[in-house]
Design an enzyme around this catalytic site. Structure first.
Site, mmCIF file in Angstrom:
data_model
loop_
_atom_site.group_PDB
_atom_site.id
_atom_site.type_symbol
_atom_site.label_atom_id
_atom_site.label_comp_id
_atom_site.label_asym_id
_atom_site.label_seq_id
_atom_site.Cartn_x
_atom_site.Cartn_y
_atom_site.Cartn_z
ATOM 1 N N GLY A 95 0.748 -1.169 0.102
ATOM 2 C CA GLY A 95 0.137 0.090 0.108
ATOM 3 C C GLY A 95 0.824 1.198 0.144
ATOM 4 N N ASP A 149 8.039 5.739 8.782
ATOM 5 C CA ASP A 149 7.453 5.035 10.054
ATOM 6 C C ASP A 149 5.982 5.647 10.209
ATOM 7 O OD1 ASP A 149 7.094 2.703 11.633
ATOM 8 O OD2 ASP A 149 7.592 4.117 13.538
ATOM 9 N N SER A 150 4.796 5.258 10.009
ATOM 10 C CA SER A 150 3.526 5.897 10.051
ATOM 11 C C SER A 150 2.478 5.117 11.125
ATOM 12 C CB SER A 150 3.052 6.062 8.815
ATOM 13 O OG SER A 150 3.139 4.868 7.980
#
Ligand code: ITT
Length: 201
Positions: free
Chosen positions: A11, A71-72
């Protein structure tokens, strides 16, 4: 110019390819699939920024090429910022989007304060030691029933402030424009394009 995208999340790869094609059209993005020996990087830091840098540096060290990582995650006000840096493994299984989303919905049952943010730290690391990391976010609220087939992760339950569609219902191009990752990656792409003499040698 070649840059490695330090992620295996499909994604994210789709989103990043679209964003970089617009911002840095002369860059050829390589996925980690091009480097079979590359091990997964353990996210051992306690902040989005720390983990993004860790991933970018590890992939740049291994490939001897510049690398970009993010980084989420989702930070929910009522859950004191959870799932936060644990967003990808909130249910206990890394990358099980459906189980992670259902766990958040269970914890939010009957809760009226549904404010939440998507947060993204975007990091760049080059073989000469140059690094940069920055953060952006998207404000919104959690709905009670998933809606939409687009995006990934928590998108079907996230309604961005000012919109009637969840990020799971939005056209991908609209999500890119307003999203945490879109904003962070456009800012990062702009910066690394401005500072090329510092890391291209
Ligand atoms: P990499 O570490 O390989 O990049 P990952 O999926 O493990 O992939 P993170 O550690 O950054 O990535 O975790 C991000 C998780 O946060 C992700 O799995 C989703 O559950 C959620 N998330 C992040 N951005 C999102 C978005 O734009 N839409 C929906 N969910 C998102």
């Amino acid at each position: 110019m070649q840059i490695v995208l330090a992620t295996r999340n499909k994604g994210k790869i789709k989103e990043l390819e679209r964003i970089f094609a617009e911002e840095l059209p002369d860059v050829h993005l390589l996925g980690t699939d091009s480097f079979p020996g590359l091990a997964d990087v353990q996210e051992t830091e306690d902040s989005f920024e720390g983990n993004a840098l860790l991933k970018a540096k590890a992939v740049s060290d291994f490939t001897h090429l510049p690398a970009i990582a993010d980084d989420s995650g989702l930070a929910v006000d009522h859950l004191a910022g959870a799932p936060g840096i644990y967003s990808a493994r909130y249910s206990g299984i890394h990358g099980d989007d459906e189980a992670n989303l259902q766990k958040v919905l269970r914890e939010m049952e009957g809760v009226s304060n549904r404010r939440a943010q998507f947060v993204c730290a975007a990091a760049f690391a080059a073989p000469n030691g140059y690094t940069h990391v920055l953060r952006a976010q998207m404000e919104g609220a959690l709905i009670t029933e998933p809606r939409g087939e687009n995006g990934f992760g928590y998108d079907p339950i996230f309604l961005p402030s000012g919109y009637l569609q969840t990020t799971g219902e939005m056209a991908p191009e609209l999500k890119d424009l307003i999203s945490h990752r879109g904003k962070a990656m456009r800012a990062l792409a702009h910066l690394i394009s401005q500072e090329q003499e510092k890391w291209r040698n």
